[in-house]
Structure formats: structure tokens, C-alpha cells
Design a protein around this motif. Structure first.
Motif, mmCIF file in Angstrom:
data_model
loop_
_atom_site.group_PDB
_atom_site.id
_atom_site.type_symbol
_atom_site.label_atom_id
_atom_site.label_comp_id
_atom_site.label_asym_id
_atom_site.label_seq_id
_atom_site.Cartn_x
_atom_site.Cartn_y
_atom_site.Cartn_z
ATOM 1 N N UNK A 71 -4.194 25.634 -47.073
ATOM 2 C CA UNK A 71 -3.930 26.113 -45.716
ATOM 3 C C UNK A 71 -5.235 26.561 -45.049
ATOM 4 N N UNK A 72 -5.126 27.164 -43.869
ATOM 5 C CA UNK A 72 -6.306 27.491 -43.063
ATOM 6 C C UNK A 72 -7.308 28.352 -43.838
ATOM 7 N N UNK A 73 -6.797 29.408 -44.500
ATOM 8 C CA UNK A 73 -7.714 30.325 -45.186
ATOM 9 C C UNK A 73 -8.354 29.671 -46.413
ATOM 10 N N UNK A 74 -7.633 28.767 -47.073
ATOM 11 C CA UNK A 74 -8.202 28.045 -48.226
ATOM 12 C C UNK A 74 -9.396 27.195 -47.797
ATOM 13 N N UNK A 75 -9.294 26.573 -46.611
ATOM 14 C CA UNK A 75 -10.382 25.682 -46.163
ATOM 15 C C UNK A 75 -11.687 26.461 -45.980
ATOM 16 N N UNK A 76 -11.568 27.675 -45.454
ATOM 17 C CA UNK A 76 -12.768 28.500 -45.258
ATOM 18 C C UNK A 76 -13.404 28.822 -46.610
ATOM 19 N N UNK A 77 -12.573 29.183 -47.573
ATOM 20 C CA UNK A 77 -13.106 29.510 -48.910
ATOM 21 C C UNK A 77 -13.772 28.292 -49.542
ATOM 22 N N UNK A 78 -13.140 27.126 -49.399
ATOM 23 C CA UNK A 78 -13.710 25.904 -49.980
ATOM 24 C C UNK A 78 -15.063 25.578 -49.338
ATOM 25 N N UNK A 79 -15.190 25.825 -48.034
ATOM 26 C CA UNK A 79 -16.457 25.541 -47.349
ATOM 27 C C UNK A 79 -17.521 26.545 -47.784
ATOM 28 N N UNK A 80 -17.163 27.812 -47.822
ATOM 29 C CA UNK A 80 -18.135 28.838 -48.226
ATOM 30 C C UNK A 80 -18.592 28.598 -49.674
ATOM 31 N N UNK A 81 -17.686 28.070 -50.510
ATOM 32 C CA UNK A 81 -18.028 27.819 -51.920
ATOM 33 C C UNK A 81 -18.816 26.519 -52.087
ATOM 34 N N UNK A 82 -18.909 25.705 -51.034
ATOM 35 C CA UNK A 82 -19.689 24.458 -51.108
ATOM 36 C C UNK A 82 -18.907 23.280 -51.663
ATOM 37 N N UNK A 83 -17.578 23.438 -51.845
ATOM 38 C CA UNK A 83 -16.777 22.311 -52.341
ATOM 39 C C UNK A 83 -16.601 21.256 -51.254
ATOM 40 N N UNK A 84 -16.606 21.702 -49.997
ATOM 41 C CA UNK A 84 -16.615 20.765 -48.869
ATOM 42 C C UNK A 84 -17.735 21.195 -47.919
ATOM 43 N N UNK A 85 -18.185 20.270 -47.075
ATOM 44 C CA UNK A 85 -19.356 20.570 -46.240
ATOM 45 C C UNK A 85 -18.978 21.128 -44.865
ATOM 46 N N UNK A 86 -17.899 20.623 -44.269
ATOM 47 C CA UNK A 86 -17.495 21.061 -42.920
ATOM 48 C C UNK A 86 -16.006 21.394 -42.903
ATOM 49 N N UNK A 87 -15.644 22.363 -42.059
ATOM 50 C CA UNK A 87 -14.210 22.575 -41.805
ATOM 51 C C UNK A 87 -14.040 23.292 -40.480
ATOM 52 N N UNK A 88 -12.819 23.220 -39.958
ATOM 53 C CA UNK A 88 -12.470 24.075 -38.822
ATOM 54 C C UNK A 88 -12.083 25.431 -39.376
ATOM 55 N N UNK A 89 -12.512 26.474 -38.682
ATOM 56 C CA UNK A 89 -12.148 27.835 -39.076
ATOM 57 C C UNK A 89 -11.834 28.560 -37.771
ATOM 58 N N UNK A 90 -10.567 28.573 -37.409
ATOM 59 C CA UNK A 90 -10.205 29.142 -36.102
ATOM 60 C C UNK A 90 -10.198 30.660 -36.170
ATOM 61 N N UNK A 91 -10.680 31.333 -35.121
ATOM 62 C CA UNK A 91 -10.687 32.792 -35.097
ATOM 63 C C UNK A 91 -9.312 33.395 -35.382
ATOM 64 N N UNK A 92 -8.246 32.679 -35.019
ATOM 65 C CA UNK A 92 -6.896 33.177 -35.261
ATOM 66 C C UNK A 92 -6.581 33.366 -36.737
ATOM 67 N N UNK A 93 -7.331 32.689 -37.595
ATOM 68 C CA UNK A 93 -7.109 32.831 -39.041
ATOM 69 C C UNK A 93 -8.335 33.380 -39.769
ATOM 70 N N UNK A 94 -9.487 33.361 -39.105
ATOM 71 C CA UNK A 94 -10.738 33.684 -39.810
ATOM 72 C C UNK A 94 -11.012 35.198 -39.890
#
Ligand code: 6CS
Length: 344
Positions: A71-94
Motif C-alpha cells: 500500500x501507500x506507506x509500504x512504497x515509501x519504506x521500499x524507496x527509502x530502503x533502496x529496494x525501488x528507485x522511484x515512487x509516489x509519496x502523497x502528502x495525504x499518506x506521507x
């Protein structure tokens, strides 16, 4: 699936994919918070097209839509951890990860004119110099910010006043400031990932939710609500983030290329989201002839504006740190953009 499992699966996927990628120097993974055909997906597809074309295929981009990696919060964690390079991180969830970003969720703040709004979101010092530091501290590079449309309430009954919201369980995104906003508005807010919203409305566990028109249509929330309420209080904004170490390790050539892609995409997405939102309103009214559209009068809107007045101070109190300074700078940037637009 927890984050560790997801990272392991991605690693396996990368290994298996290496043979196919041997002709390419790199594959950048880009995960969005929305489904096929939605605004973030259209952005990512155009990003992919431009990057692959301009690197002559030396870099490929793989897009993951909502749910494929979490989900939205998982994508941010995956990006910060370097598992993926880019993601959307909307302020509504960030808001739980980078609390300062919640300044972008404050109602009655961003300029109303599309031109001035686009200007602020593309160039603001508050965002790209000040707020960007809070992203960096969390392992994220703030790549861009763009709007996705006016937030519209989809409700099960007509709403024009805070009193109308007294008995409404109102689904909001997961950033804490949104709970405060809807409490001030008189509702009973509940934070949920969007994947749970259709079922929640259908089962009457919640009676309202808020999103831009294109998203209400594509997630089919208009099938399980009866009113679309235009309050005119806030725009949905999203950020695109990159993993900070990945960004720091890019060649100068790739950074320049990405800067150009970013600027070109800003023009693309500003027009695209406007077009999609207008078409979605038409489509929803056709799909559900019982749907009624309510536009608050200026006086009705002012009641919500007054209710929201304590929110900015509440946010600064909750977040602390540099949030007050970021908010002041953002107001300065907004005033400057409005002045430039008026002068033209
Ligand atoms: O309501 C939500 O949670 C979702 N809305 C949009 C427009 N994009 C993604 C976000 O997670």
C-alpha cells in the motif's frame, strides 16, 4: 506480506530479470499509489517513455501499480530502503514518515488559479530547498510535486454545513493532520488505505470519503455514494521521490536528463489531470443518474474556512522542528506566484 518478504521477493525478481536486462545498463523501478489509467500511472508511463527514449534504451523503467508491492506507506519504506528507485509519496499518506510534508495538506492555502498552483508546486523554495531537507533526512530525494485535482467529498447524503457531518464516519488518508481537519469540520474521521474504502462504503462502515474526481470514478466510489460535494478547500497533491543514495550515485548526465524529464512532465501532467478530472465528472453522472452534485456557496464555504483556521497552528504544534518556517516560506512563495499570475 511484510516489508522484509517484499524486499526478498524483489531481490529474487531482480536476479531472475538480469538476463533480460543484460543489454540495458540499469533498470529503475517506479511504484505508484494508483491503478492503471490513473494520474500517477500516466505520469510514470510518460516518465518511462522519456527516460528510455533519451537514454536510447540504456536505462529501462519498470512500473508497479497500487497493490503490486504494497500500500501507500509500504512504497515509501521500499524507496527509502533502496529496494525501488522511484515512487509516489502523497502528502495525504506521507505524514507519519515525513511529518513536515503535511503543510501541503492544509486547506485554503494553495493558490486557486491553476497557473499559480502549478508554479508553486513546480518551483517553490519552501518545497525544493526547505522541505526537501526533511525528505533527505529520511533517505528520500524530493524529485517533484504535482497536483491531481480538487478534492471532492463523495457522501451518502447531502452535506452543506458542519452540522450535516455530525453523524458521518468520514474516510481520510493516513496523515494525522487529516484527522484533525475533519474533526474541525464536524465529522467523525477514520484513516484508511484506499484499498479498503469501496468495501467500507458498501458495508456502511464509513459514509463518506474525499478524493479527486478521476479517482472517485476509477475506484468506483460513486457507485456506493449518492452525492459529490465540491467544497473548494484543498487540492490533492502528490510527490515523486527517489531513493537518496541512488540519486547521489547518479552520473551528472543522468541527473541533467532527469531534470529535463521532470520539467517536461510537469507541463504534461498539469494538463492531463485537468482533462481527466473533467471527463470523470461527466462519466460518473452518466453511470449513476441518481448522483447529485452539490457546490457550496461562497458563504457555506466560508464556514468550513473558519473551522479550518486553527489547523495550521495545530500542525506546527504537532510536528515542531522547522515546520513553522516551511509554512511561512510556502505562504511567501504562494503570494509571489499569485502576484506574478495576476500581473500577466
Ligand atoms: O485516497 C487515496 O488514498 C488515494 N487517492 C489518490 C488520488 N491517489 C492515491 C491515494 O492513495
Amino acid at each position: 506480506m511484510n516489508i522484509a518478504t517484499r524486499i526478498r521477493r524483489l531481490a529474487v525478481g531482480v536476479t531472475l530479470g538480469l538476463a533480460a536486462l543484460s543489454a540495458a545498463a540499469a533498470d529503475w523501478k517506479f511504484a505508484v499509489e494508483e491503478g492503471p489509467g490513473d494520474v500517477q500511472t500516466l505520469y510514470a508511463e510518460e516518465f518511462k517513455r522519456l527516460v528510455e527514449e533519451r537514454t536510447k534504451g540504456k536505462v529501462t523503467v519498470t512500473i508497479y501499480t497500487y497493490g503490486q508491492l504494497g500500500n501507500e506507506n509500504d512504497l515509501t519504506e521500499l524507496t527509502a530502503a533502496g529496494a525501488i528507485q522511484f515512487s509516489n509519496a502523497s502528502p495525504g499518506h506521507l505524514g507519519t514518515f515525513v511529518p513536515e510534508v503535511q503543510v501541503l495538506s492544509l486547506p485554503f492555502l494553495l493558490p486557486e488559479s491553476d497557473k499559480a498552483k502549478g508554479d508553486v508546486l513546480s518551483n517553490s523554495k519552501a518545497l525544493y530547498e526547505d522541505l526537501a531537507k526533511d525528505f533527505t533526512a529520511k533517505g528520500l530525494k524530493l524529485f517533484t510535486v504535482y497536483p491531481e485535482g480538487e478534492m471532492i467529498w463523495a457522501t451518502k447524503k447531502p452535506v452543506r454545513t458542519p452540522e450535516d457531518l455530525g453523524d458521518v464516519k468520514f474516510r481520510v488518508m493516513t496523515s494525522p493532520i487529516l484527522i484533525e481537519q475533519f474533526k474541525l469540520y464536524g465529522a467523525n474521521p477514520v484513516a484508511l488505505p484506499w484499498g479498503e474504502v469501496y468495501g467500507g462504503l458498501q458495508m456502511n462502515v464509513i459514509q463518506a470519503q474525499v478524493n479527486p474526481a478521476f479517482f472517485i470514478e476509477s475506484a468506483k466510489f460513486h457507485e456506493v455514494t449518492s452525492h459529490l460535494v465540491h467544497v473548494g478547500d484543498v487540492e490533492y497533491t502528490t510527490t515523486v521521490v527517489a531513493n537518496a543514495d541512488f540519486w547521489d550515485g547518479l552520473s551528472q548526465e543522468h541527473r541533467t536528463l532527469l531534470g529535463e524529464v521532470r520539467d517536461d512532465l510537469q507541463t504534461f501532467i498539469l494538463a492531463k489531470q485537468r482533462e481527466k478530472n473533467a471527463a470523470s465528472i461527466e462519466k460518473m453522472l452518466k453511470d449513476n443518474p441518481n448522483l447529485s452534485v452539490i457546490k457550496l456557496t461562497p458563504a457555506e464555504r466560508d464556514v468550513f474556512r473558519q473551522r479550518a483556521e486553527p489547523l495550521a497552528q495545530k500542525l506546527v504544534g504537532m510536528v515542531g522542528g522547522r515546520s513553522g518556517q516551511i509554512l511561512e516560506q510556502l505562504k511567501t512563495d504562494i503570494a509571489a506566484a499569485e502576484k506574478t499570475t495576476e500581473a500577466k
